[in-house]
Each structure stands twice: as structure tokens, then as C-alpha cells.
Design a protein around this motif. Sequence first.
Motif, PDB file in Angstrom:
ATOM      1  N   PRO A 142       0.816  -1.215   0.000  1.00  7.35           N
ATOM      2  CA  PRO A 142       0.000   0.000   0.000  1.00  7.35           C
ATOM      3  C   PRO A 142       0.853   1.269   0.000  1.00  7.35           C
ATOM      4  CG  PRO A 142       0.124  -0.883   2.211  1.00  7.35           C
ATOM      5  CD  PRO A 142       0.834  -1.877   1.317  1.00  7.35           C
ATOM      6  N   TYR A 143       0.243   2.345  -0.453  1.00  8.16           N
ATOM      7  CA  TYR A 143       0.870   3.661  -0.339  1.00  8.16           C
ATOM      8  C   TYR A 143       0.672   4.198   1.079  1.00  8.16           C
ATOM      9  CZ  TYR A 143       1.312   4.061  -5.455  1.00  8.16           C
ATOM     10  OH  TYR A 143       1.657   3.889  -6.769  1.00  8.16           O
ATOM     11  N   PHE A 144       1.533   5.142   1.456  1.00  6.88           N
ATOM     12  CA  PHE A 144       1.336   5.852   2.716  1.00  6.88           C
ATOM     13  C   PHE A 144       1.983   7.234   2.621  1.00  6.88           C
ATOM     14  CE2 PHE A 144       5.604   4.450   3.236  1.00  6.88           C
ATOM     15  CZ  PHE A 144       6.193   5.157   4.279  1.00  6.88           C
ATOM     16  N   LEU A 145       1.535   8.131   3.468  1.00  5.74           N
ATOM     17  CA  LEU A 145       2.091   9.485   3.532  1.00  5.74           C
ATOM     18  C   LEU A 145       3.404   9.411   4.302  1.00  5.74           C
ATOM     19  CD1 LEU A 145       1.788  12.527   2.979  1.00  5.74           C
ATOM     20  CD2 LEU A 145       0.447  12.690   5.099  1.00  5.74           C
ATOM     21  N   SER A 146       4.509   9.435   3.590  1.00  3.41           N
ATOM     22  CA  SER A 146       5.809   9.195   4.218  1.00  3.41           C
ATOM     23  C   SER A 146       6.403  10.439   4.862  1.00  3.41           C
ATOM     24  CB  SER A 146       6.792   8.627   3.192  1.00  3.41           C
ATOM     25  OG  SER A 146       6.927   9.501   2.078  1.00  3.41           O
ATOM     26  N   SER A 147       6.041  11.625   4.383  1.00  2.00           N
ATOM     27  CA  SER A 147       6.524  12.867   4.999  1.00  2.00           C
ATOM     28  C   SER A 147       5.574  14.004   4.652  1.00  2.00           C
ATOM     29  CB  SER A 147       7.948  13.201   4.543  1.00  2.00           C
ATOM     30  OG  SER A 147       8.038  13.261   3.133  1.00  2.00           O
ATOM     31  N   PHE A 148       5.513  14.976   5.565  1.00  2.00           N
ATOM     32  CA  PHE A 148       4.559  16.081   5.442  1.00  2.00           C
ATOM     33  C   PHE A 148       5.165  17.266   6.182  1.00  2.00           C
ATOM     34  CE2 PHE A 148      -0.158  17.269   6.396  1.00  2.00           C
ATOM     35  CZ  PHE A 148      -0.219  18.017   5.231  1.00  2.00           C
ATOM     36  N   TRP A 149       5.302  18.409   5.528  1.00  2.00           N
ATOM     37  CA  TRP A 149       5.960  19.537   6.184  1.00  2.00           C
ATOM     38  C   TRP A 149       5.406  20.868   5.688  1.00  2.00           C
ATOM     39  CZ3 TRP A 149       8.083  16.579   2.336  1.00  2.00           C
ATOM     40  CH2 TRP A 149       8.628  17.217   1.221  1.00  2.00           C
ATOM     41  N   VAL A 150       5.662  21.900   6.484  1.00  2.00           N
ATOM     42  CA  VAL A 150       5.233  23.259   6.165  1.00  2.00           C
ATOM     43  C   VAL A 150       6.467  24.135   5.976  1.00  2.00           C
ATOM     44  CG1 VAL A 150       4.989  23.793   8.645  1.00  2.00           C
ATOM     45  CG2 VAL A 150       3.882  25.270   6.944  1.00  2.00           C
ATOM     46  N   ASN A 151       6.440  24.965   4.930  1.00  2.00           N
ATOM     47  CA  ASN A 151       7.527  25.897   4.625  1.00  2.00           C
ATOM     48  C   ASN A 151       7.072  27.329   4.879  1.00  2.00           C
ATOM     49  OD1 ASN A 151       9.473  23.983   3.560  1.00  2.00           O
ATOM     50  ND2 ASN A 151       8.147  23.807   1.775  1.00  2.00           N
ATOM     51  N   TYR A 152       7.935  28.090   5.530  1.00  2.00           N
ATOM     52  CA  TYR A 152       7.707  29.525   5.714  1.00  2.00           C
ATOM     53  C   TYR A 152       8.809  30.251   4.956  1.00  2.00           C
ATOM     54  CZ  TYR A 152       4.825  27.763   9.571  1.00  2.00           C
ATOM     55  OH  TYR A 152       3.903  27.090  10.318  1.00  2.00           O
ATOM     56  N   GLN A 153       8.510  30.660   3.747  1.00  2.00           N
ATOM     57  CA  GLN A 153       9.522  31.250   2.868  1.00  2.00           C
ATOM     58  C   GLN A 153       9.534  32.768   3.005  1.00  2.00           C
ATOM     59  OE1 GLN A 153       8.936  30.395  -1.284  1.00  2.00           O
ATOM     60  NE2 GLN A 153      10.771  31.498  -1.931  1.00  2.00           N
ATOM     61  N   LYS A 154      10.707  33.306   3.306  1.00  2.00           N
ATOM     62  CA  LYS A 154      10.889  34.744   3.383  1.00  2.00           C
ATOM     63  C   LYS A 154      11.481  35.266   2.066  1.00  2.00           C
ATOM     64  CE  LYS A 154      11.877  34.510   8.356  1.00  2.00           C
ATOM     65  NZ  LYS A 154      10.599  35.092   8.800  1.00  2.00           N
ATOM     66  N   GLU A 155      11.474  36.601   1.901  1.00  2.00           N
ATOM     67  CA  GLU A 155      12.034  37.189   0.685  1.00  2.00           C
ATOM     68  C   GLU A 155      13.494  36.761   0.514  1.00  2.00           C
ATOM     69  OE1 GLU A 155      12.322  41.436   0.643  1.00  2.00           O
ATOM     70  OE2 GLU A 155      12.812  41.561   2.772  1.00  2.00           O
ATOM     71  N   THR A 156      13.888  36.541  -0.718  1.00  2.00           N
ATOM     72  CA  THR A 156      15.207  36.092  -1.196  1.00  2.00           C
ATOM     73  C   THR A 156      15.444  34.594  -0.983  1.00  2.00           C
ATOM     74  OG1 THR A 156      16.605  36.427   0.776  1.00  2.00           O
ATOM     75  CG2 THR A 156      16.158  38.366  -0.614  1.00  2.00           C
ATOM     76  N   GLU A 157      14.583  33.892  -0.226  1.00  2.00           N
ATOM     77  CA  GLU A 157      14.780  32.471  -0.005  1.00  2.00           C
ATOM     78  C   GLU A 157      14.222  31.671  -1.179  1.00  2.00           C
ATOM     79  OE1 GLU A 157      14.820  32.479   4.872  1.00  2.00           O
ATOM     80  OE2 GLU A 157      13.102  31.607   3.816  1.00  2.00           O
ATOM     81  N   PHE A 158      14.775  30.486  -1.416  1.00  2.00           N
ATOM     82  CA  PHE A 158      14.381  29.720  -2.599  1.00  2.00           C
ATOM     83  C   PHE A 158      14.671  28.241  -2.395  1.00  2.00           C
ATOM     84  CE2 PHE A 158      18.831  30.689  -2.975  1.00  2.00           C
ATOM     85  CZ  PHE A 158      19.401  29.551  -3.525  1.00  2.00           C
ATOM     86  N   ASN A 159      14.099  27.421  -3.269  1.00  2.00           N
ATOM     87  CA  ASN A 159      14.445  26.011  -3.384  1.00  2.00           C
ATOM     88  C   ASN A 159      14.979  25.795  -4.788  1.00  2.00           C
ATOM     89  OD1 ASN A 159      14.366  24.089  -1.323  1.00  2.00           O
ATOM     90  ND2 ASN A 159      12.128  24.100  -1.243  1.00  2.00           N
ATOM     91  N   PRO A 160      16.207  25.329  -4.949  1.00  2.00           N
ATOM     92  CA  PRO A 160      16.788  25.141  -6.285  1.00  2.00           C
ATOM     93  C   PRO A 160      16.119  23.977  -7.012  1.00  2.00           C
ATOM     94  CG  PRO A 160      18.217  24.181  -4.652  1.00  2.00           C
ATOM     95  CD  PRO A 160      17.121  24.863  -3.882  1.00  2.00           C
ATOM     96  N   LEU A 161      16.516  23.771  -8.249  1.00  3.21           N
ATOM     97  CA  LEU A 161      15.977  22.671  -9.031  1.00  3.21           C
ATOM     98  C   LEU A 161      16.232  21.353  -8.303  1.00  3.21           C
ATOM     99  CD1 LEU A 161      14.596  22.112 -11.786  1.00  3.21           C
ATOM    100  CD2 LEU A 161      16.877  21.617 -12.686  1.00  3.21           C
ATOM    101  N   HIS A 162      15.173  20.585  -8.075  1.00  2.00           N
ATOM    102  CA  HIS A 162      15.307  19.356  -7.302  1.00  2.00           C
ATOM    103  C   HIS A 162      14.121  18.432  -7.572  1.00  2.00           C
ATOM    104  CE1 HIS A 162      12.517  21.682  -4.855  1.00  2.00           C
ATOM    105  NE2 HIS A 162      12.202  20.572  -4.209  1.00  2.00           N
ATOM    106  N   LYS A 163      14.247  17.210  -7.124  1.00  5.97           N
ATOM    107  CA  LYS A 163      13.145  16.267  -7.092  1.00  5.97           C
ATOM    108  C   LYS A 163      13.092  15.659  -5.703  1.00  5.97           C
ATOM    109  CE  LYS A 163      15.885  12.380  -8.891  1.00  5.97           C
ATOM    110  NZ  LYS A 163      15.949  11.308  -9.932  1.00  5.97           N
ATOM    111  N   HIS A 164      12.101  14.818  -5.436  1.00  5.86           N
ATOM    112  CA  HIS A 164      11.928  14.246  -4.110  1.00  5.86           C
ATOM    113  C   HIS A 164      12.291  12.757  -4.140  1.00  5.86           C
ATOM    114  CE1 HIS A 164       8.882  17.522  -2.661  1.00  5.86           C
ATOM    115  NE2 HIS A 164       9.918  18.024  -3.304  1.00  5.86           N
ATOM    116  N   PRO A 165      13.409  12.370  -3.541  1.00 10.97           N
ATOM    117  CA  PRO A 165      13.844  10.964  -3.569  1.00 10.97           C
ATOM    118  C   PRO A 165      13.032  10.093  -2.617  1.00 10.97           C
ATOM    119  CG  PRO A 165      15.350  12.250  -2.253  1.00 10.97           C
ATOM    120  CD  PRO A 165      14.359  13.234  -2.826  1.00 10.97           C
ATOM    121  N   ASN A 166      13.134   8.796  -2.797  1.00  9.10           N
ATOM    122  CA  ASN A 166      12.549   7.802  -1.889  1.00  9.10           C
ATOM    123  C   ASN A 166      11.037   7.907  -1.756  1.00  9.10           C
ATOM    124  OD1 ASN A 166      15.243   6.944  -1.251  1.00  9.10           O
ATOM    125  ND2 ASN A 166      15.393   8.639   0.210  1.00  9.10           N
ATOM    126  N   SER A 167      10.393   8.315  -2.827  1.00  8.19           N
ATOM    127  CA  SER A 167       8.930   8.375  -2.833  1.00  8.19           C
ATOM    128  C   SER A 167       8.431   8.188  -4.264  1.00  8.19           C
ATOM    129  CB  SER A 167       8.435   9.697  -2.240  1.00  8.19           C
ATOM    130  OG  SER A 167       9.023  10.805  -2.896  1.00  8.19           O
TER     131      SER A 167
END
Length: 209
Positions: A88-113
Motif C-alpha cells: 500500500p501507499y502511505f504518507l511518508s513525509s509532510f511539512w510546512v515551509n515559511y519562505q521569506k524574501e530572497t529564499e528559494f528552493n533550487p531545481l530538485h526532485k523528491h527521492p525515496n517516494s
Amino acid sequence: MDVKSIYPSNLGWLEIKLNEQEMKHLWSCSEDHVRDARPTLSGNISNSQYIDDKNNWFWNNVLLNCLESYGKDFGNLGEFFPTNNRHPYFLSSFWVNYQKETEFNPLHKHPNSIYSFVIWMKIPTHHEDQKKLKIAFDANSYAISNFVFHYNDILGKNRGYVYEMSSEYEGTMLFFPSDLHHIVYPFYNCQEERISLSGNIAIDTSKTS
């Protein structure tokens, strides 16, 4: 002359507009932090926290429907997982982001899911205003403050699908394959935080279905 255009099959993603009850549950979940999520993230977001799906409500009422819809439209990606048994599938991780000005997430993918999702809870900026800022003037202003999926087309060229961030996308959820690369560009001249939720869905090999 009889001309027919051929569109080869390809994977995509789901775009879902969440209702008031679903958003109320997510806001409640986002208030109760479990632990710091930053060590596992790609970017430089200064505050990211793991959270729990209270009583598995979002899983049962939203995510299971997303899995079914994605399977109907694009196929069940879990079928390619190298195992001899059905799990079966399951929710393996769950999180909240609080992004401020100038902050970023670079090009990426999500491993192990297998699947991932992002939900925009609060977007304090508007792309049309952001691209008028001096830092974006005479530059590639399509990117500023936006969320972009990146993928290769049939010729192997990199393509981008842009979500131009504004409050119109508050309450919008994107459900996509975890291997799909994406990037979160920074915003500027805004003291408010952009709040988003993210999660991963994996296969629970400890159980059989």
C-alpha cells in the motif's frame, strides 16, 4: 491532403482546488510542528517544519482520491517499483515551509517516494508586481517569485511549466510524480512569509495489500 497530429503519451500532474473544510484542516496541521525539516531540504528556507496529518484526515479525504485520479489519467507509477508483492501507499513525509524574501528552493526532485504534492496556503506577492522590480528589470522576469516544473520534451530539450504566483493560487494543490524536477524562485520587497505545505507518498513495504 489528410494531416493528423500525433501527441505521444506522457506523464503529467494534477491541479486541485481545495475547499474550505480541507484548508481548515491543513491550517490546523501546520500549527503543530513535529521537528525541523530543514536538514532534508534542498534550499535555503529559514523555517521548515515537519507536521502530522491529524487522524489521517487529509490522507483519507484527499490524497487517496488523488492517487485514484492520477492512476486513471496517467497510470499507477507504483507498478514500476521493483517488488514481487503488492504494497500500500502511505504518507511518508509532510511539512510546512515559511519562505521569506530572497529564499528559494533550487531545481530538485523528491527521492525515496513515488508521488509528491505542494499546497500554497498563503502567497503575499503577485508576479505582475514582482517582475516590475528593479532586480527583474531587463532580466528573465518570468522566473521571479514563481514555481516551475522542468522536464524534457520529445527532442530532449528542457521545458518549463510556470505557475505565476499570486493570491489566486492560495488553496491550490499540485500532485505530481516525485521524480519531476521543480524549482521555487525567490520573491523580493515583501516582509510577509509565503506559506506552503509539501508532502511525499511512498510504498510501505512492511505491509502487503
